[in-house]
Motif scaffolding. Structure first.
Motif, PDB file in Angstrom:
ATOM      1  N   ASP A 102       0.791  -1.344  -0.210  1.00  0.00           N
ATOM      2  CA  ASP A 102       0.051   0.144   0.070  1.00  0.00           C
ATOM      3  C   ASP A 102       1.015   1.270  -0.042  1.00  0.00           C
ATOM      4  O   ASP A 102       0.266   2.555   0.026  1.00  0.00           O
ATOM      5  N   LEU A 178      -7.068   3.903   5.455  1.00  0.00           N
ATOM      6  CA  LEU A 178      -5.815   3.543   4.591  1.00  0.00           C
ATOM      7  C   LEU A 178      -6.222   3.804   3.203  1.00  0.00           C
ATOM      8  O   LEU A 178      -5.431   3.532   2.159  1.00  0.00           O
ATOM      9  N   ALA A 179      -7.256   4.344   2.933  1.00  0.00           N
ATOM     10  CA  ALA A 179      -7.629   4.530   1.381  1.00  0.00           C
ATOM     11  C   ALA A 179      -6.731   5.781   0.849  1.00  0.00           C
ATOM     12  O   ALA A 179      -6.483   6.710   1.623  1.00  0.00           O
ATOM     13  N   LYS A 181      -7.549   8.046  -1.088  1.00  0.00           N
ATOM     14  CA  LYS A 181      -8.186   9.260  -1.130  1.00  0.00           C
ATOM     15  C   LYS A 181      -9.919   9.101  -0.353  1.00  0.00           C
ATOM     16  O   LYS A 181     -10.074   7.843  -0.365  1.00  0.00           O
ATOM     17  N   SER A 182     -10.476  10.013  -0.094  1.00  0.00           N
ATOM     18  CA  SER A 182     -11.694   9.964   0.449  1.00  0.00           C
ATOM     19  C   SER A 182     -12.437  11.450   0.438  1.00  0.00           C
ATOM     20  O   SER A 182     -11.902  12.166   0.399  1.00  0.00           O
TER      21      SER A 182
ATOM     22  N   CYS B 339     -13.324   3.504  -1.757  1.00  0.00           N
ATOM     23  CA  CYS B 339     -12.096   3.310  -1.998  1.00  0.00           C
ATOM     24  C   CYS B 339     -11.421   2.456  -0.757  1.00  0.00           C
ATOM     25  O   CYS B 339     -11.737   2.673   0.399  1.00  0.00           O
ATOM     26  N   VAL B 340     -10.387   1.719  -1.644  1.00  0.00           N
ATOM     27  CA  VAL B 340      -9.801   0.727  -0.570  1.00  0.00           C
ATOM     28  C   VAL B 340      -8.301   0.900  -0.592  1.00  0.00           C
ATOM     29  O   VAL B 340      -7.808   1.368  -1.760  1.00  0.00           O
ATOM     30  N   PRO B 341      -7.516   0.532   0.316  1.00  0.00           N
ATOM     31  CA  PRO B 341      -5.987   0.343   0.207  1.00  0.00           C
ATOM     32  C   PRO B 341      -5.837  -0.590  -0.935  1.00  0.00           C
ATOM     33  O   PRO B 341      -6.304  -1.505  -1.462  1.00  0.00           O
ATOM     34  N   ILE B 342      -4.718  -0.096  -1.896  1.00  0.00           N
ATOM     35  CA  ILE B 342      -4.199  -1.029  -3.078  1.00  0.00           C
ATOM     36  C   ILE B 342      -4.167  -2.498  -2.623  1.00  0.00           C
ATOM     37  O   ILE B 342      -4.658  -3.267  -3.572  1.00  0.00           O
ATOM     38  N   SER B 343      -3.527  -2.794  -1.754  1.00  0.00           N
ATOM     39  CA  SER B 343      -3.644  -4.408  -1.505  1.00  0.00           C
ATOM     40  C   SER B 343      -4.820  -5.043  -1.476  1.00  0.00           C
ATOM     41  O   SER B 343      -4.568  -6.257  -1.340  1.00  0.00           O
ATOM     42  N   LYS B 344      -6.021  -4.413  -0.936  1.00  0.00           N
ATOM     43  CA  LYS B 344      -7.050  -5.134  -0.888  1.00  0.00           C
ATOM     44  C   LYS B 344      -8.036  -4.584  -2.156  1.00  0.00           C
ATOM     45  O   LYS B 344      -9.059  -5.363  -2.278  1.00  0.00           O
ATOM     46  N   HIS B 368     -11.186   4.287 -10.863  1.00  0.00           N
ATOM     47  CA  HIS B 368      -9.970   4.917 -10.846  1.00  0.00           C
ATOM     48  C   HIS B 368      -8.914   3.747 -10.056  1.00  0.00           C
ATOM     49  O   HIS B 368      -8.691   4.268  -8.932  1.00  0.00           O
ATOM     50  N   ASP B 371      -6.288   4.575  -7.867  1.00  0.00           N
ATOM     51  CA  ASP B 371      -6.329   5.186  -6.262  1.00  0.00           C
ATOM     52  C   ASP B 371      -7.006   4.126  -5.602  1.00  0.00           C
ATOM     53  O   ASP B 371      -7.289   4.151  -4.207  1.00  0.00           O
ATOM     54  N   ASN B 373     -10.029   3.268  -5.926  1.00  0.00           N
ATOM     55  CA  ASN B 373     -11.237   3.867  -6.149  1.00  0.00           C
ATOM     56  C   ASN B 373     -12.086   3.239  -7.197  1.00  0.00           C
ATOM     57  O   ASN B 373     -11.751   3.245  -8.372  1.00  0.00           O
ATOM     58  N   GLY B 406     -10.120  -1.139   5.916  1.00  0.00           N
ATOM     59  CA  GLY B 406      -9.639  -0.072   6.040  1.00  0.00           C
ATOM     60  C   GLY B 406      -9.870   1.158   4.976  1.00  0.00           C
ATOM     61  O   GLY B 406      -9.297   2.218   5.030  1.00  0.00           O
ATOM     62  N   GLY B 407     -10.885   0.855   4.184  1.00  0.00           N
ATOM     63  CA  GLY B 407     -11.198   1.957   3.366  1.00  0.00           C
ATOM     64  C   GLY B 407     -12.110   3.102   3.701  1.00  0.00           C
ATOM     65  O   GLY B 407     -12.456   3.058   4.907  1.00  0.00           O
ATOM     66  N   THR B 408     -12.957   3.638   2.483  1.00  0.00           N
ATOM     67  CA  THR B 408     -13.798   4.703   3.055  1.00  0.00           C
ATOM     68  C   THR B 408     -14.818   4.330   2.409  1.00  0.00           C
ATOM     69  O   THR B 408     -15.079   3.858   1.163  1.00  0.00           O
ATOM     70  N   CYS B 409     -15.975   4.665   2.816  1.00  0.00           N
ATOM     71  CA  CYS B 409     -17.549   4.868   1.967  1.00  0.00           C
ATOM     72  C   CYS B 409     -17.482   5.613   0.596  1.00  0.00           C
ATOM     73  O   CYS B 409     -18.450   5.345   0.122  1.00  0.00           O
ATOM     74  N   THR B 410     -16.737   6.731   0.623  1.00  0.00           N
ATOM     75  CA  THR B 410     -16.700   7.501  -0.558  1.00  0.00           C
ATOM     76  C   THR B 410     -15.507   8.011  -0.887  1.00  0.00           C
ATOM     77  O   THR B 410     -14.777   8.782  -0.124  1.00  0.00           O
ATOM     78  N   GLY B 411     -14.924   7.587  -2.057  1.00  0.00           N
ATOM     79  CA  GLY B 411     -13.833   8.000  -2.748  1.00  0.00           C
ATOM     80  C   GLY B 411     -13.702   9.479  -3.096  1.00  0.00           C
ATOM     81  O   GLY B 411     -12.568  10.102  -3.085  1.00  0.00           O
TER      82      GLY B 411
END
Lengths: 454, 454
Positions: A102, A178-179, A181-182, B339-344, B368, B371, B373, B406-411
């Motif tokens: 990451d 950990l994202a 962007k958000s 949007c999630v961490p790249i590893s996921k 995208h 990112d 996302n 560990g991501g976000t609900c909106t990128g």
């Protein structure tokens, strides 16, 4: 023994607390000219829970707290301006996890820049923010530090993906995820980065890291005048060359560097440059840069791919402040730190030179000119009121100039004690909003009081 | 006529105010599935003073205000959830100043992305944030938009150098300066960017722009599966290739694109890629990328330097959402936006596909992916409670997965109405702090109420 010390001893181990004169002395001042003040006690937390306990006791005993990293601040951020607790984070220095896939790292606030880069190197990664001093990441996030490589990789705030923060009321929050962007919620990452310990204490940081570039080339270009050098920088930026470092060092500073770092660089206005990229792209960038600097009278430009020579160059640049200190034993250093729009940079540096020349000081100019950020380094006698007055006047003139052209009073050192007086002028009506913010987050003014804001 | 309208008529010209059913209808909904609600009145300010007057009247008459850009929001940001004033910024659309030397532009909030880029092109510059829709810069700053080129140039928040903001109490502040970096005061730039109109109305923006790269190469690479494509992206990023755009389009979406945009792309999981740089560096980047995608089973990779072919490619990508809408007349679009961490990312896209397959919808995945996302685009019947329920469930499953890794609900689409229910889970204790922030800045809950936060 005060009730405060007694309560702290109940929650901390013996080695985690000190009231000795020497330890308190070490925590009474940073690397700046601001006058030292002793804290009542110094504590060394080992965990988020320790920090919570300390803040709860601080609340109960109505004492302010002063977060402390490595003490490399240049605006008095860590000085305990009123009786209180200095919280030294040096024993919270674990690199918790390197998330190589990451391009992230989770660290405790007391991890230093060198420590982090040493570990990251094993994974082919590096941490980009490079303020010169071997500061802690907690301190760097608190002042929103930057430095030589920000022109390419961004400032400290840009690297903060998530912070664990203990607030004044003892509660613990996280500010991000950990994202990459958000758009979720208010941007607390950015708000806490640069808050100088006035809104909470950082106990864990998740930071962006980068892959070590395929190739790195560094070099020195000398110019007939500072003005020529600055014009060349503006041209390099406008040509879109993705320069990774772009540092101006004027003649007096080159001389100091040669003396201190045992280098033999030509004593002329100089740009230290660095380029990162793939082999082919980099070659083209370097050739293009050579063409540009020649247009601005550069006679000597030396590039080196060799790691040792490159390290020597950046060591000389980084030690510049210490070179000034070393050459004036017994004196204190004052460093101006304004940042101006690039279009105003040439005029700003000319102005800075004239301010120095009209002062009683020698003064060297250096700076991260790719960002429009430059420093005047001045050594002065803190016990001589006239010298203090003159140094202060010099700083003021430089700040006034920067603000008059749409710049800022501090590009990277932070507000601390030294730049508070310019906040009204720089922020106008917005300062009122910042005050309300501080009041809301820290109603008892317990978190690093008297810094950034009153 | 209500007192509100009367007071507004006193300060605005006749053409700057409308209570017509059709104009109110246009301001009752965005491009999302959220149910429309009519505002009481729509106003069209021409200046900061107009906005101040409107806010002062809103205060006096105790009415909420709802800032409106182009109505391209995807989470109901501009919907007037309670009786109130829709403030349409389309007539504040002047490009005030292009500061080419500083790589900055000063604009009014109603300037659109296309309008800005058309003007910047004359100076060899471009504005990097590209969410697809021709949104206004004010709207983009309010939702902290991003899009295809953020992987290289950053998100909207990264471009904001200074904002002029009218606060709920009618006062006007500026949040930054013209300097490329600053450590002065709390980071109001970052706080207001992404605040979705809930803290104030933007009346002027100073934004970062970039030099048009020496060379641009775009291409399409097709893969045996979405998973292969995603693995290739992770590898490209980790190799440090400075990819400028990196978009995943799955088979159903390629099919929709072909139908809508009159292209003839192979119906396979595809990456749309773009590289910016100098000629030599770019060649090396492209060669390296070719090697990587081949490792992940890519059989067909086509690169094109030709501007027309490149524009066609990105037009097809940008029109994807409209392609879905076009193919399902009468239905509404719901777009997930985690949007999630790249590893996921690979696991996340696999999960997303299984969620779609188990649902009653066709659904295309695009995103995208550089990112982390990605979006699922689903067309559903807003009048059918079962369809609404199913779309909502799909969204929820995707968000839950993202938060669990560990991501976000909106990128990039923002919280608006649609993502409020996930704020507690994502931000935990920090949500309380955000609520306090909102309460402090806007005690009467007048600024875009019911969005982002309650």
């Amino acid at each position: 023994m005060s009730t405060l010390i007694g309560l702290l001893q109940e929650v901390l181990q013996e080695s985690q607390l000190s009231t000795s004169e020497s330890v308190r002395g070490l925590h009474s001042q940073d690397e700046s000219y601001h006058a030292p003040i002793l804290p009542e006690v110094v504590v060394f937390p080992h965990s988020t829970e320790d920090v919570q306990s300390i803040l709860n006791i601080a609340k109960q005993e109505n004492r302010p707290v002063y977060p402390y990293g490595m003490g490399t601040s240049l605006e008095g951020h860590i000085i305990p301006t009123t009786d209180g607790i200095s919280i030294d984070f040096s024993e919270m220095n674990n690199i918790i996890e390197i998330l190589a896939d990451d391009m992230l790292v989770k660290v405790q606030p007391g991890v230093t820049r060198d420590q982090l880069n040493k570990e990251l190197k094993k994974h082919g990664l590096f941490f980009s923010v490079d303020p010169g001093a071997n500061a802690t990441v907690g301190g760097m996030a608190a002042t929103n530090a930057s430095g030589t490589s920000s022109v390419r990789y961004g400032i400290m705030r840009d690297q903060v993906r998530n912070l664990e923060v203990v607030l004044a009321n003892g509660s613990v929050i996280h500010t991000g995820s950990l994202a990459a962007k958000s758009s979720s919620g208010y941007n607390l990452n950015g708000l806490f980065a640069g808050s100088e310990g006035t809104l909470g204490c950082f106990t864990e940081l998740t930071l962006k890291v980068y892959g070590i570039p395929e190739q790195i080339v560094a070099g020195r270009a000398t110019f007939p005048s500072v003005d020529h050098a600055v014009q060349a920088v503006v041209q390099i930026l406008q040509a879109g060359i993705p320069v990774a470092r772009c540092e101006l060092v004027d003649e007096p500073s080159i001389q100091k560097a040669n003396e201190f770092s045992d280098t033999n660089y030509s004593i002329q206005p100089t740009l230290f440059l660095e380029f990162h990229g793939n082999e082919a792209g980099l070659k083209q960038d370097v050739e293009f840069t050579k063409e540009i600097v020649k247009e601005f009278g550069c006679k000597e430009i030396e590039f080196e791919k060799d790691t040792a020579a490159r390290n020597k160059l950046w060591e000389a640049r980084h030690n510049l402040a210490y070179a000034h200190v070393h050459s004036s034993p017994g004196k204190k250093m004052m460093v101006t730190d304004v940042c101006v729009p690039i279009s105003k940079l040439a005029a700003a540096i000319t102005h800075a030179r004239s301010v120095v020349d009209q002062s009683r000081f020698e003064g060297g100019i250096a700076g991260h000119v790719g960002d429009g950020n430059y420093h005047i380094l001045v050594m002065f006698d803190r016990d001589d009121p006239e010298e203090v007055e003159a140094a202060s006047k010099l700083n003021e003139e430089v700040v006034e100039f920067a603000l008059s052209v749409g710049g800022t009073c501090t590009g990277e050192h932070g507000v601390g004690l030294g730049k508070k007086k310019y906040q009204q002028k720089e922020h106008g009506e917005a300062l009122q909003l910042m005050k309300v913010l501080k009041q809301t987050f820290d109603p008892d003014n317990r978190m690093n009081p008297n810094k950034l804001i009153n």
